[in-house]
Design an enzyme around this catalytic site. Structure first.
Site, PDB file in Angstrom:
ATOM      1  N   ARG A  15       4.544 -13.182   6.503  1.00 56.61           N
ATOM      2  CA  ARG A  15       3.224 -13.069   7.135  1.00 56.61           C
ATOM      3  C   ARG A  15       2.807 -11.627   7.394  1.00 56.61           C
ATOM      4  O   ARG A  15       1.649 -11.358   7.675  1.00 56.61           O
ATOM      5  CB  ARG A  15       3.206 -13.870   8.448  1.00 56.61           C
ATOM      6  CG  ARG A  15       3.037 -15.373   8.227  1.00 56.61           C
ATOM      7  CD  ARG A  15       3.037 -16.112   9.539  1.00 56.61           C
ATOM      8  NE  ARG A  15       4.376 -16.245  10.092  1.00 56.61           N
ATOM      9  CZ  ARG A  15       4.636 -16.718  11.310  1.00 56.61           C
ATOM     10  NH1 ARG A  15       3.640 -17.046  12.124  1.00 56.61           N
ATOM     11  NH2 ARG A  15       5.878 -16.825  11.736  1.00 56.61           N
ATOM     12  N   GLN A  72      23.062 -12.958   5.204  1.00 56.48           N
ATOM     13  CA  GLN A  72      22.549 -14.320   5.112  1.00 56.48           C
ATOM     14  C   GLN A  72      21.765 -14.397   3.803  1.00 56.48           C
ATOM     15  O   GLN A  72      20.586 -14.054   3.750  1.00 56.48           O
ATOM     16  CB  GLN A  72      21.653 -14.662   6.303  1.00 56.48           C
ATOM     17  CG  GLN A  72      21.215 -16.125   6.313  1.00 56.48           C
ATOM     18  CD  GLN A  72      20.200 -16.438   7.397  1.00 56.48           C
ATOM     19  OE1 GLN A  72      19.512 -15.540   7.895  1.00 56.48           O
ATOM     20  NE2 GLN A  72      20.094 -17.712   7.764  1.00 56.48           N
ATOM     21  N   LYS A 350       3.238  28.797   8.300  1.00 54.11           N
ATOM     22  CA  LYS A 350       4.203  27.946   7.610  1.00 54.11           C
ATOM     23  C   LYS A 350       5.487  28.731   7.407  1.00 54.11           C
ATOM     24  O   LYS A 350       5.475  29.821   6.844  1.00 54.11           O
ATOM     25  CB  LYS A 350       3.617  27.485   6.265  1.00 54.11           C
ATOM     26  CG  LYS A 350       4.422  26.396   5.546  1.00 54.11           C
ATOM     27  CD  LYS A 350       5.518  26.916   4.654  1.00 54.11           C
ATOM     28  CE  LYS A 350       4.976  27.757   3.535  1.00 54.11           C
ATOM     29  NZ  LYS A 350       6.084  28.271   2.663  1.00 54.11           N
ATOM     30  N   ALA A 422      -7.879  47.822   7.690  1.00 54.61           N
ATOM     31  CA  ALA A 422      -8.647  46.638   7.298  1.00 54.61           C
ATOM     32  C   ALA A 422      -9.085  46.723   5.841  1.00 54.61           C
ATOM     33  O   ALA A 422      -9.422  47.796   5.337  1.00 54.61           O
ATOM     34  CB  ALA A 422      -9.860  46.486   8.200  1.00 54.61           C
TER      35      ALA A 422
END
Length: 467
Positions: A15, A72, A350, A422
């Protein structure tokens, strides 16, 4: 007295309509059978046998050496399932708990209370029961005049009078081990399902003059056995409420429990505040005095004390004391932040280590990097760590300054106290305290802007006229 357990986990779970074996469906981040094993282990069972059938290899892979296993091969009912443990446990003296692998809401405290009743009374069996307003679908517990249990009748075999009984069998029991297997030998499959019911053992013991008792739990959620996705969602809801209640009792503030999701393996320190829309997953460990959320998703993340994480995602990361993350930051696996770091908006890290006091305030990617103490990484800076085949490491020394819109082409090292101007693209190491400029010299052409605009205007007019 020796304690043992048999966990019934052989049902296919048709189910559920799922490729995933039923008892491995998670409830608040942990497979159902994992919750059940936690309860069994908390009950100090010396031996545990898990009955497996469909999906046996998957269950054994998940549980590993936490249990012994019996197969079983054909599902012929709960009594038949328990009988498969006889070669392993049949000769043992003591008490055996029988519990279903799809009942994740049964608590260790309830099982312990049932064990106490069972062992102090000398009963042959004790049944965990619950009273439900609507007992449809559950086996009914039929008591005798002495309040003991006479028998358990499955729904399909109930008479109208038995069907009106509100007390139901949860599927969890304590048995005298020897008497359990002696009674199982007498169970037949003469019933509506044609199966060997474990519940028939109760009537067999009672008719044999044995004492059978019941312990009725006050929490009807413990009766939930998960056979379909509807029951799974109900179990998830009850488990989530239980987990959050536990954190509230332990001194955590959860602003809106209904919009907060915390999995079973999460630990949270006192005086931490969890804001709405937050998900805490896996083995996440939150320190004290944190502010987590709103709208944050932490998986297998460890935070120190005084941390603030807002509108951010973290996965297999570490965040040091008094560090701030977000809004809208993404900490991917292998990220480790020291004390008093700052990771700002739209920053992705990361496999990056930032030492104490370092800052990546906005719009940057730092991957496969080792960043020292008190480093400032400017807006739009990127560690260029992947050539399409291999990853390379960027190292930035203590006190270095990396300006906005800088590309650091790994492998490269920026020395202690170095200053990268920069807009530079750095392809070579920058020694300690050096200034690095890697951009073309600016050239201004007087009045040339008007020529460019006129040229563009004429091109557009010509295009418009031809159309």
């Amino acid at each position: 007295m020796k304690k043992m357990a048999i966990v019934l986990a052989a049902g296919q779970g048709k189910r559920m309509k799922s490729k995933l074996y039923k008892v491995l469906h998670p409830v608040c981040g942990k497979p159902m059978v994992g919750h059940v094993m936690d309860v069994v282990e908390a009950s100090a069972c010396e031996r545990t046998v898990v009955i497996v059938g469909h999906g046996a290899e998957a269950v054994q892979s998940y549980l590993g050496e936490r249990a012994e296993y019996a197969l079983q091969a054909q599902q012929q009912g709960t009594g038949h399932a328990v009988l498969q443990a006889e070669p392993l446990l049949g000769a043992e003296e003591g008490t055996t708990i029988v519990i279903c692998g799809d009942t994740p809401l049964v608590t260790a405290a309830t099982v312990q209370a049932m064990l106490t009743i069972h062992e102090t009374s000398g009963a042959a069996a004790t049944v965990l029961t619950a009273e439900l307003g609507d007992p449809t679908g559950y086996g009914r517990v039929i008591r005798g005049s002495d309040d003991g249990v006479q028998r358990i009748v499955e729904q399909k075999d109930c008479t109208p009078a038995e069907g009106a009984v509100k007390e139901i069998n949860t599927g969890t029991y304590c048995f005298d081990n020897k008497k359990l297997f002696q009674a199982l030998a007498q169970v037949t499959n003469e019933n509506a399902q044609g199966e060997y019911y474990l519940t028939d053992v109760i009537g067999i013991l009672q008719r044999g003059g044995e004492r059978v008792l019941a312990h009725c739990t006050g929490d009807e959620a413990e009766a939930i056995g998960v056979n379909d996705r509807i029951a799974l969602s109900e179990a998830e809801r009850f488990m989530k409420e239980r987990i959050i209640r536990g954190h509230l009792v332990n001194g955590v503030t959860v602003i809106d429990p209904s919009s907060t999701y915390i999995e079973a393996g999460v630990t949270i320190g006192a005086d931490t505040v969890i804001y709405p829309g937050t998900l805490l997953r896996g083995n996440t460990v939150i320190g004290e005095d944190n502010i987590i959320g709103p709208q944050s998703d932490l998986t297998d993340t460890v935070t120190g004390n005084g941390v603030c994480i807002k509108h951010s995602v973290t996965d297999r990361s570490e965040v040091g004391d008094e560090t701030t993350v977000g809004p809208y930051a993404n900490l991917r696996p292998g990220t480790k932040l020291g004390r008093k770091c700052k990771v700002g908006d739209f920053v992705e890290l990361k496999n990056a280590v930032l030492d104490d006091g370092s800052k990546v305030s906005h719009l940057s990617y730092v991957g496969d990097a080792k960043v020292g103490k008190d480093v400032n990484i400017g807006c739009g800076a990127i560690t260029v760590n992947y050539d399409g085949y291999n990853k390379a490491v960027t190292e930035i020394g203590d006190g270095a300054f990396v300006g906005s819109n800088v590309n650091l082409i790994a492998p490269v090292r920026i020395g202690d106290g170095a200053y990268v101007v920069a807009g530079s693209t750095i392809t070579q190491d920058v020694p300690e305290n050096d200034l690095a400029i890697a951009r073309e010299r600016q050239v201004n052409k007087p009045g040339y802007a008007a020529k460019i605009r006129n040229r563009a205007k004429l091109k557009k007019e010509k295009k418009d006229s031809s159309s």
